[in-house]
Every structure is written in structure tokens, then in C-alpha cells.
Design a protein around this motif. Sequence first.
Motif, PDB file in Angstrom:
ATOM      1  N   ARG A 150      10.235  38.651  -7.048  1.00  0.00           N
ATOM      2  CA  ARG A 150       9.295  37.669  -7.458  1.00  0.00           C
ATOM      3  C   ARG A 150       8.803  38.267  -8.809  1.00  0.00           C
ATOM      4  N   GLU A 151       8.240  39.345  -8.775  1.00  0.00           N
ATOM      5  CA  GLU A 151       7.723  39.799 -10.247  1.00  0.00           C
ATOM      6  C   GLU A 151       8.609  39.313 -11.470  1.00  0.00           C
ATOM      7  N   ARG A 152      10.014  39.796 -11.472  1.00  0.00           N
ATOM      8  CA  ARG A 152      10.871  39.376 -12.503  1.00  0.00           C
ATOM      9  C   ARG A 152      11.217  38.109 -12.798  1.00  0.00           C
ATOM     10  N   ARG A 153      11.302  37.365 -11.487  1.00  0.00           N
ATOM     11  CA  ARG A 153      11.463  35.809 -11.881  1.00  0.00           C
ATOM     12  C   ARG A 153      10.446  35.129 -12.272  1.00  0.00           C
ATOM     13  N   HIS A 154       9.139  35.500 -12.085  1.00  0.00           N
ATOM     14  CA  HIS A 154       7.953  34.951 -12.517  1.00  0.00           C
ATOM     15  C   HIS A 154       7.925  35.163 -14.001  1.00  0.00           C
ATOM     16  N   GLY A 155       8.073  36.193 -14.547  1.00  0.00           N
ATOM     17  CA  GLY A 155       8.229  36.338 -16.002  1.00  0.00           C
ATOM     18  C   GLY A 155       9.140  35.196 -16.660  1.00  0.00           C
ATOM     19  N   PHE A 156      10.445  35.091 -16.375  1.00  0.00           N
ATOM     20  CA  PHE A 156      11.068  34.053 -16.636  1.00  0.00           C
ATOM     21  C   PHE A 156      10.498  32.734 -16.659  1.00  0.00           C
ATOM     22  N   LEU A 157       9.848  32.243 -15.406  1.00  0.00           N
ATOM     23  CA  LEU A 157       9.376  31.158 -15.243  1.00  0.00           C
ATOM     24  C   LEU A 157       8.347  30.829 -16.180  1.00  0.00           C
ATOM     25  N   VAL A 158       7.360  31.701 -16.472  1.00  0.00           N
ATOM     26  CA  VAL A 158       6.340  31.428 -17.426  1.00  0.00           C
ATOM     27  C   VAL A 158       7.005  31.187 -18.831  1.00  0.00           C
ATOM     28  N   ILE A 159       8.012  32.071 -19.212  1.00  0.00           N
ATOM     29  CA  ILE A 159       8.515  31.692 -20.575  1.00  0.00           C
ATOM     30  C   ILE A 159       9.130  30.315 -20.676  1.00  0.00           C
ATOM     31  N   LEU A 160       9.740  29.727 -19.711  1.00  0.00           N
ATOM     32  CA  LEU A 160      10.414  28.573 -19.463  1.00  0.00           C
ATOM     33  C   LEU A 160       9.494  27.473 -19.307  1.00  0.00           C
ATOM     34  N   ARG A 161       8.512  27.539 -18.539  1.00  0.00           N
ATOM     35  CA  ARG A 161       7.391  26.656 -18.332  1.00  0.00           C
ATOM     36  C   ARG A 161       6.771  26.336 -19.787  1.00  0.00           C
ATOM     37  N   ARG A 162       6.324  27.481 -20.542  1.00  0.00           N
ATOM     38  CA  ARG A 162       5.513  27.513 -21.734  1.00  0.00           C
ATOM     39  C   ARG A 162       6.672  26.615 -22.672  1.00  0.00           C
ATOM     40  N   GLY A 163       7.731  26.927 -22.684  1.00  0.00           N
ATOM     41  CA  GLY A 163       8.673  26.137 -23.478  1.00  0.00           C
ATOM     42  C   GLY A 163       9.005  24.649 -23.019  1.00  0.00           C
ATOM     43  N   GLN A 164       8.617  24.342 -21.984  1.00  0.00           N
ATOM     44  CA  GLN A 164       8.594  22.855 -21.491  1.00  0.00           C
ATOM     45  C   GLN A 164       7.089  22.205 -22.217  1.00  0.00           C
ATOM     46  N   LEU A 165       6.071  23.214 -22.096  1.00  0.00           N
ATOM     47  CA  LEU A 165       4.860  22.398 -22.582  1.00  0.00           C
ATOM     48  C   LEU A 165       4.997  22.229 -24.125  1.00  0.00           C
ATOM     49  N   ARG A 166       5.786  23.251 -24.701  1.00  0.00           N
ATOM     50  CA  ARG A 166       5.956  23.044 -26.199  1.00  0.00           C
ATOM     51  C   ARG A 166       6.850  22.052 -26.594  1.00  0.00           C
ATOM     52  N   GLY A 167       7.528  21.301 -25.600  1.00  0.00           N
ATOM     53  CA  GLY A 167       8.574  20.538 -25.908  1.00  0.00           C
ATOM     54  C   GLY A 167      10.092  21.115 -26.385  1.00  0.00           C
ATOM     55  N   GLN A 168      10.078  22.271 -26.171  1.00  0.00           N
ATOM     56  CA  GLN A 168      11.297  23.157 -26.557  1.00  0.00           C
ATOM     57  C   GLN A 168      12.301  23.334 -25.477  1.00  0.00           C
ATOM     58  N   VAL A 169      11.907  22.926 -24.161  1.00  0.00           N
ATOM     59  CA  VAL A 169      12.602  23.172 -23.054  1.00  0.00           C
ATOM     60  C   VAL A 169      12.579  21.598 -22.215  1.00  0.00           C
ATOM     61  N   ARG A 170      13.871  21.030 -21.906  1.00  0.00           N
ATOM     62  CA  ARG A 170      13.483  19.600 -21.558  1.00  0.00           C
ATOM     63  C   ARG A 170      13.069  19.543 -20.217  1.00  0.00           C
ATOM     64  N   ASP A 171      12.239  18.396 -19.729  1.00  0.00           N
ATOM     65  CA  ASP A 171      11.649  18.444 -18.767  1.00  0.00           C
ATOM     66  C   ASP A 171      12.468  18.312 -17.336  1.00  0.00           C
ATOM     67  N   ASP A 172      13.567  17.617 -17.578  1.00  0.00           N
ATOM     68  CA  ASP A 172      14.567  17.724 -16.414  1.00  0.00           C
ATOM     69  C   ASP A 172      15.452  18.665 -16.057  1.00  0.00           C
ATOM     70  N   VAL A 173      15.210  19.910 -16.752  1.00  0.00           N
ATOM     71  CA  VAL A 173      15.817  21.126 -16.487  1.00  0.00           C
ATOM     72  C   VAL A 173      15.353  21.603 -15.020  1.00  0.00           C
TER      73      VAL A 173
END
Length: 226
Positions: A150-173
Motif C-alpha cells: 500500500r505504501e509503495r503503490r500510494h507513491g505512484f498514485l500521488v505522482i500520477l494524480r498530480r500529473g493529471q491535475l497538471r494536464g500531463q496525464v490523460r483523465d481516461d487513464v
Amino acid sequence: MRPDTGAVGRAPTARVALRSVADPAHPLIASHEAEVRARVLKAASALVDRLTYDAVTIDAVARASGVSKSTLYRHWPSRQLLVLEAFTYKTNLLTTVEDTGDVGRDLHSYLVSLTYCLKVGGAASTVANLLAEAIRSEEFAVQFRQTLLRERRHGFLVILRRGQLRGQVRDDVDLVMVIDAVYGALHHRLIATGQDVDGPFLRALARFAVEGTASAPYRESYRSRN
């Protein structure tokens, strides 16, 4: 869990039973329990750095921490659970989720941090054996998923969600699927193929994730820099 002190008619003995572990209602007890746990986890994580999984025993941790075996077993019913929490504690200290404003850079940095944790000392042996324990025991598997995984996956999730908020990661991913693919690749090399998790592999893995998730504008910018 803190007992409901406002409940009517609750017997005093019931409240005592609920306070068998550190209780925020008793600051001195909670402070002492926290100190003991911290001392044990520091000692156990140091042993994990130096020894193989099988060598990190309750006896070894008791000697290194100066905490009695009976106290260790009160907090950790099994050696496996103690090693799991110690390794999680260690990796939490060493894995920083960067926020540079660039999802590709942050993802690569996190992968480098995770790989360092996996390759230091007896970490490879520890991770492989913890995974094996999780396969053998469903009860342990629950603890494995709720702590280290859970701890390690959360790190990835934080990074990817921030990417979505910046418009760097697509919302449909499907972010969960991306995490499974990227994090799973590290363990696959560590346990299944034995291939090195080196710099070129980590850069390629980060690029693989970005190419599959990036918005068109960010992908173009990322490619021009990488």
C-alpha cells in the motif's frame, strides 16, 4: 481504537482490555510504546540491510534492540510480521515522492528510490521471501498488502494524480493498471528473471509509463527532452 468513554454501563474491565496497546488516552503509555516500536524497527531495519531474510530472527532483533523477546512478540506475533514492518519502515524513510512539476521526472526519481531500497544489503532476499510468505499465507498476504504494498503503490498514485491535475496525464487513464505494470516490472526482474534493475531499465520503464499515459502536449514535450 479509542474506547467510547461516554458509553453508559460499560464495565471498567472492558475499557482496560481495549487499552492493551498504546492508547492516546494515556500519553505516557503511548509515548513509551512508540519509543519501543521505533527502537525495534530501527534495529530490525539495520539487520535487514546487512543480513538475509532468514538471518533476521527474533533473537537477533532482541539482541540488537535491547528489547526482550516477550515484548517483541507482544507487538509482532511472528518474525515475518516484524521483518515486514521493519522493511516497510526502512523503505518509507528512503523513498521520497518528488514534486518537480514534471510527472516523467518524478516517476523516474521514485523508481530510482525504490530500486535503491530493493538492492541494498539483504533487501532482495527480504522482498522475495516476503512475497513468498504472502503466497503461502492469506493472513500474511493481507498484512503485506496493507503495509509495504500500500505504501509503495500510494507513491505512484500521488505522482500520477498530480500529473493529471497538471494536464500531463490523460483523465481516461486507469492509474491502478499503470501502477501494476510499472511496480510489477521491478518485482518481476528481482524475483522471476534475475535481470538487473539498472539505470537504462529504469529510464525505459519511466518512458514506457509516460508514453502510455501522457496527454498529447506533454508527450511532445517529454519526447523532445528524452
